[in-house]
Design a protein around this motif. Sequence first.
Motif, PDB file in Angstrom:
ATOM      1  N   UNK A 250       0.816  -1.222   0.000  1.00 39.25           N
ATOM      2  CA  UNK A 250       0.000   0.000   0.000  1.00 39.25           C
ATOM      3  C   UNK A 250       0.849   1.273   0.000  1.00 39.25           C
ATOM      4  N   UNK A 251       0.461   2.250  -0.790  1.00 34.58           N
ATOM      5  CA  UNK A 251       1.029   3.593  -0.689  1.00 34.58           C
ATOM      6  C   UNK A 251      -0.151   4.531  -0.498  1.00 34.58           C
ATOM      7  N   UNK A 252       0.013   5.546   0.349  1.00 35.68           N
ATOM      8  CA  UNK A 252      -1.071   6.515   0.515  1.00 35.68           C
ATOM      9  C   UNK A 252      -0.492   7.911   0.319  1.00 35.68           C
ATOM     10  N   UNK A 253      -1.143   8.732  -0.490  1.00 33.91           N
ATOM     11  CA  UNK A 253      -0.653  10.078  -0.788  1.00 33.91           C
ATOM     12  C   UNK A 253      -1.747  11.100  -0.465  1.00 33.91           C
ATOM     13  N   UNK A 254      -1.401  12.094   0.367  1.00 33.53           N
ATOM     14  CA  UNK A 254      -2.352  13.175   0.648  1.00 33.53           C
ATOM     15  C   UNK A 254      -2.269  14.204  -0.463  1.00 33.53           C
ATOM     16  N   UNK A 255      -3.417  14.640  -0.959  1.00 37.19           N
ATOM     17  CA  UNK A 255      -3.506  15.657  -2.009  1.00 37.19           C
ATOM     18  C   UNK A 255      -2.492  15.439  -3.146  1.00 37.19           C
ATOM     19  N   UNK A 256      -2.586  14.293  -3.740  1.00 39.92           N
ATOM     20  CA  UNK A 256      -1.749  13.887  -4.880  1.00 39.92           C
ATOM     21  C   UNK A 256      -1.709  15.021  -5.921  1.00 39.92           C
ATOM     22  N   UNK A 257      -0.485  15.462  -6.238  1.00 35.31           N
ATOM     23  CA  UNK A 257      -0.282  16.674  -7.044  1.00 35.31           C
ATOM     24  C   UNK A 257      -1.030  16.698  -8.372  1.00 35.31           C
ATOM     25  N   UNK A 258      -0.985  15.601  -9.084  1.00 33.49           N
ATOM     26  CA  UNK A 258      -1.600  15.558 -10.412  1.00 33.49           C
ATOM     27  C   UNK A 258      -3.107  15.866 -10.341  1.00 33.49           C
ATOM     28  N   UNK A 259      -3.783  15.283  -9.349  1.00 31.07           N
ATOM     29  CA  UNK A 259      -5.223  15.520  -9.197  1.00 31.07           C
ATOM     30  C   UNK A 259      -5.456  16.916  -8.613  1.00 31.07           C
ATOM     31  N   UNK A 260      -4.533  17.335  -7.727  1.00 30.40           N
ATOM     32  CA  UNK A 260      -4.659  18.659  -7.118  1.00 30.40           C
ATOM     33  C   UNK A 260      -4.608  19.746  -8.192  1.00 30.40           C
ATOM     34  N   UNK A 261      -3.711  19.565  -9.164  1.00 31.78           N
ATOM     35  CA  UNK A 261      -3.611  20.539 -10.254  1.00 31.78           C
ATOM     36  C   UNK A 261      -4.960  20.693 -10.955  1.00 31.78           C
ATOM     37  N   UNK A 262      -5.630  19.585 -11.177  1.00 27.50           N
ATOM     38  CA  UNK A 262      -6.935  19.622 -11.834  1.00 27.50           C
ATOM     39  C   UNK A 262      -7.959  20.345 -10.950  1.00 27.50           C
ATOM     40  N   UNK A 263      -7.949  20.038  -9.653  1.00 29.08           N
ATOM     41  CA  UNK A 263      -8.876  20.699  -8.725  1.00 29.08           C
ATOM     42  C   UNK A 263      -8.612  22.196  -8.677  1.00 29.08           C
ATOM     43  N   UNK A 264      -7.342  22.578  -8.831  1.00 26.93           N
ATOM     44  CA  UNK A 264      -6.955  23.980  -8.681  1.00 26.93           C
ATOM     45  C   UNK A 264      -7.258  24.837  -9.914  1.00 26.93           C
ATOM     46  N   UNK A 265      -7.701  24.223 -10.991  1.00 22.47           N
ATOM     47  CA  UNK A 265      -8.011  24.999 -12.202  1.00 22.47           C
ATOM     48  C   UNK A 265      -8.949  26.156 -11.894  1.00 22.47           C
ATOM     49  N   UNK A 266      -9.889  25.929 -10.986  1.00 23.72           N
ATOM     50  CA  UNK A 266     -10.879  26.962 -10.680  1.00 23.72           C
ATOM     51  C   UNK A 266     -10.533  27.782  -9.438  1.00 23.72           C
ATOM     52  N   UNK A 267      -9.378  27.555  -8.841  1.00 24.67           N
ATOM     53  CA  UNK A 267      -9.001  28.260  -7.589  1.00 24.67           C
ATOM     54  C   UNK A 267      -7.545  28.696  -7.650  1.00 24.67           C
TER      55      UNK A 267
END
Length: 266
Positions: A226-243
Amino acid sequence: KWKGEGTTPNLESIVIGRCYEYIRIVNPSVGEKNCTKIWEAFKKAFMNKDPCNILPSDYELFINLSLHTIPPNKSLFWENNHLLVTSYSDRTRRYMPLCDTLIGSFGDFLNWCGQANDTGFNYDSCPTTEECENNAVETFWKIASITYAKQSSGAIYVMLNGSAIGGAYPVKGFFADYEVPNFQKDRISQIEIWVMDDIGGPDLDSCGRGSVQILEERLKTMGYDITCIDNYKSVLLLKCLDYLNHPDCSIVSSAPSTQKGLVSSD
Ligand code: ENP
């Protein structure tokens, strides 16, 4: 009569259109499929039946006709992240979550139910899960989840929402109840969990904490890497498009080539 929304208007046209779009454009590697025949099998699962007594076996023919392989390392499981998963997966180009499979395309964003002693759809209302668990939609996602989990292989990805009120990993939910138990241990090399918080939202759960810890321990006990990542950068970039200027998105706004930097001439 029921508390839930009725069948989506034009369901047949939507679903047959989605099916042909899937096999011709989105993912032609699935090969030849008869979308009309798949639609008939789908309808047969719940038509003319008590809308509270639809069993996974009722969808068996539908599943068999629409089944195709899920490429290794492309499976993406999730909870409380429907729209984010839809954009991130990019219709199979990046990942292939259940909603980006042919089976999933028959249900995603749609609603449907029939009624006893009637060969039509109920467009007025359909039972909610609270009214009865064995409704047509819930049962559909159950059997679809089981099938999808059994077929998943290689590295497996799980996108959870660290700001979800009921916990990032609902201990009762499709992922916990129908997907994890159906993983094929010998075909899975590792499991990577991403815990995404809402931008500006509370950080209720994160790796090693709360319900995520429960999931990590469950999977470790089952013998997974198992690996666990908080606020994985690649997805965060997508979320940040509007912020772009939000402090949670400093990963974006602190980048050297900000819009301002690009247009300024000095
Ligand atoms: P929710 O409650 O966040 O979102 C439900 C919405 O996602 C509905 O519009 C539903 O379509 C659509 N959806 C797409 N795939 C699934 C699905 N796969 N599923 C249930 N709904 C799905 O989602 P849930 O209930 O927590 O389900 C998340 C699960 O999906 C996770 O286990 C994930 O791994 C899995 P509709 O037709 O109801 O309008 C399985 C169950 O892929």
